[in-house]
Design a protein around this motif. Structure first.
Motif, PDB file in Angstrom:
ATOM      1  N   LEU A  64       0.838  -1.191   0.000  1.00 11.85           N
ATOM      2  CA  LEU A  64       0.000   0.000   0.000  1.00 11.85           C
ATOM      3  C   LEU A  64       0.878   1.247   0.000  1.00 11.85           C
ATOM      4  O   LEU A  64       2.037   1.201   0.390  1.00 11.85           O
ATOM      5  CB  LEU A  64      -0.908   0.028   1.233  1.00 11.85           C
ATOM      6  N   PHE A  68      -0.959   5.204   4.275  1.00 15.56           N
ATOM      7  CA  PHE A  68      -2.356   4.779   4.092  1.00 15.56           C
ATOM      8  C   PHE A  68      -2.929   4.489   5.468  1.00 15.56           C
ATOM      9  O   PHE A  68      -2.308   3.791   6.266  1.00 15.56           O
ATOM     10  CB  PHE A  68      -2.410   3.530   3.218  1.00 15.56           C
ATOM     11  N   VAL A 115     -11.632   8.008  -3.538  1.00 10.85           N
ATOM     12  CA  VAL A 115     -10.220   7.912  -3.894  1.00 10.85           C
ATOM     13  C   VAL A 115      -9.521   9.257  -3.711  1.00 10.85           C
ATOM     14  O   VAL A 115     -10.074  10.317  -3.991  1.00 10.85           O
ATOM     15  CB  VAL A 115     -10.073   7.447  -5.360  1.00 10.85           C
ATOM     16  N   ARG A 119      -2.665   9.311  -2.382  1.00  8.21           N
ATOM     17  CA  ARG A 119      -2.585   8.156  -1.483  1.00  8.21           C
ATOM     18  C   ARG A 119      -2.770   6.837  -2.209  1.00  8.21           C
ATOM     19  O   ARG A 119      -2.143   5.827  -1.872  1.00  8.21           O
ATOM     20  CB  ARG A 119      -3.665   8.311  -0.399  1.00  8.21           C
ATOM     21  N   ASP A 120      -3.641   6.801  -3.227  1.00  7.50           N
ATOM     22  CA  ASP A 120      -4.153   5.538  -3.741  1.00  7.50           C
ATOM     23  C   ASP A 120      -3.659   5.140  -5.130  1.00  7.50           C
ATOM     24  O   ASP A 120      -3.937   4.018  -5.566  1.00  7.50           O
ATOM     25  CB  ASP A 120      -5.688   5.592  -3.794  1.00  7.50           C
ATOM     26  N   LEU A 123      -1.631   1.782  -5.725  1.00  9.23           N
ATOM     27  CA  LEU A 123      -2.460   0.603  -5.486  1.00  9.23           C
ATOM     28  C   LEU A 123      -3.415   0.376  -6.655  1.00  9.23           C
ATOM     29  O   LEU A 123      -3.534  -0.741  -7.174  1.00  9.23           O
ATOM     30  CB  LEU A 123      -3.237   0.780  -4.186  1.00  9.23           C
ATOM     31  N   LEU A 124      -4.081   1.424  -7.092  1.00 10.13           N
ATOM     32  CA  LEU A 124      -5.030   1.290  -8.194  1.00 10.13           C
ATOM     33  C   LEU A 124      -4.333   0.873  -9.485  1.00 10.13           C
ATOM     34  O   LEU A 124      -4.835   0.018 -10.231  1.00 10.13           O
ATOM     35  CB  LEU A 124      -5.777   2.610  -8.414  1.00 10.13           C
ATOM     36  N   LEU A 164     -12.444   3.564  -3.144  1.00  9.20           N
ATOM     37  CA  LEU A 164     -11.883   2.301  -2.682  1.00  9.20           C
ATOM     38  C   LEU A 164     -12.962   1.569  -1.900  1.00  9.20           C
ATOM     39  O   LEU A 164     -13.714   2.177  -1.133  1.00  9.20           O
ATOM     40  CB  LEU A 164     -10.683   2.539  -1.768  1.00  9.20           C
ATOM     41  N   PRO A 171      -8.187  -1.995   2.137  1.00  8.08           N
ATOM     42  CA  PRO A 171      -8.653  -1.624   0.797  1.00  8.08           C
ATOM     43  C   PRO A 171      -8.439  -2.793  -0.156  1.00  8.08           C
ATOM     44  O   PRO A 171      -7.314  -3.244  -0.350  1.00  8.08           O
ATOM     45  CB  PRO A 171      -7.777  -0.418   0.430  1.00  8.08           C
ATOM     46  N   TYR A 174     -12.228  -1.646  -5.995  1.00  8.05           N
ATOM     47  CA  TYR A 174     -12.403  -0.303  -6.561  1.00  8.05           C
ATOM     48  C   TYR A 174     -13.795  -0.200  -7.153  1.00  8.05           C
ATOM     49  O   TYR A 174     -14.229  -1.092  -7.896  1.00  8.05           O
ATOM     50  CB  TYR A 174     -11.351  -0.056  -7.644  1.00  8.05           C
TER      51      TYR A 174
END
Length: 280
Positions: A64, A68, A115, A119-120, A123-124, A164, A171, A174
């Motif tokens: 991650l 997070f 989202v 931060r994300d 991961l995405l 998320l 998490p 999506y």
């Protein structure tokens, strides 16, 4: 399980798209005689750009982004502010997704968390490069490919909210919730005002094929119907060839309404009706 977002919300589509949708829409509804009657205030753009933020470092141990929150969902209480450093998290055209309460599922407590790219993103992008996901989402490639897709929604008018899916503080999925009646999808079926669409992907292989997708789809549909009183239907349009996705929707209380031709796929139009939510 992944669901192809061919007709995900277009941040550049404005009032003209909604008007074209009404002009091109078939006159007959397989399940009724609904017509599209859009309110002017639903088309008001809620413009808010994402402020530049240094990219988050990646934590190879956890997989991650660094920083997070470890206590999802407790680290993100209801009623998130609208002036977040990552742009608008509330005040969308979907009745403030950021403020929705968690839902209980047989796999644990589930929550939708809007989202935040800083931060994300890593991961995405990793999920989007999974071959099983890429086959339907078509967002494999550099991180910028995913960033552009998500940013178009974050910087749009609030008709689509990327989230998320957080299950027991982890998490693991999506979601994109979008106003199907304001989306190009509305040209392919007789949309009703406030129809709400959903796209889903499960990030981890371990969460596929054991009923997690079905449980989350039912939970998200229930959240939509609980928090959007003007919405009478939750809709989806998985690729007709994506048998696991179609099956998951059916098991989650959606009904198969029709096959529809979209620009790059033939889709199964799936509908979860408010009136039938406690029956199916």
């Amino acid at each position: 399980m992944s669901i192809h977002p061919d007709h995900r919300s277009d941040a550049d589509a404005g009032t003209a798209a909604a008007a074209a949708a009404a002009a091109d829409r078939p006159q007959a509804d397989p399940t009724g005689d609904d017509t599209l009657d859009l309110r002017v205030d639903d088309l008001v753009a809620l413009l808010a750009g994402e402020r530049p933020t240094p990219p988050a470092a990646h934590d190879p141990a956890s997989g991650l982004p660094s920083g997070f929150p470890t206590g999802f969902p407790s680290d993100l209480p209801s009623g998130l502010p609208t002036d977040s450093a990552d742009g608008r998290l509330d005040g969308d055209l979907l009745d403030s997704v950021a403020s929705w309460a968690p839902a209980d599922t047989r796999f644990g407590a589930f929550r939708l968390v809007p989202v935040r790219l800083a931060r994300d993103l890593l991961l995405l992008a990793r999920w989007m490069n999974d071959p099983a996901v890429a086959a339907f989402w078509e967002l494999a490639g550099p991180d910028a490919v995913t960033a552009d897709h998500v940013r178009a929604q974050l910087e749009g008018d609030g008709r689509s909210v990327p989230c998320l899916g957080v299950l027991d503080s982890t998490p693991m999925s999506y979601f994109e919730l979008y106003r199907a009646d304001l989306d190009p999808l509305s040209r392919a079926y007789p949309a009703r005002p406030h129809d709400t669409g959903v796209h889903l992907l499960l990030g981890g292989v371990a969460d596929r094929g054991r009923g997690v997708g079905t449980a989350l789809l039912r939970a998200v549909a229930d959240l939509v119907l609980d928090h959007r009183p003007r919405c009478t239907r939750v809709v989806a349009e998985p690729d007709i060839r994506n048998t696991p996705s179609v099956s998951a929707f059916l098991s989650a209380g959606f009904r198969y309404a029709a096959e529809i031709d979209l620009p790059d796929k033939r889709a199964a139009l799936m509908i979860r009706d408010r009136a039938l939510r406690h029956v199916l």
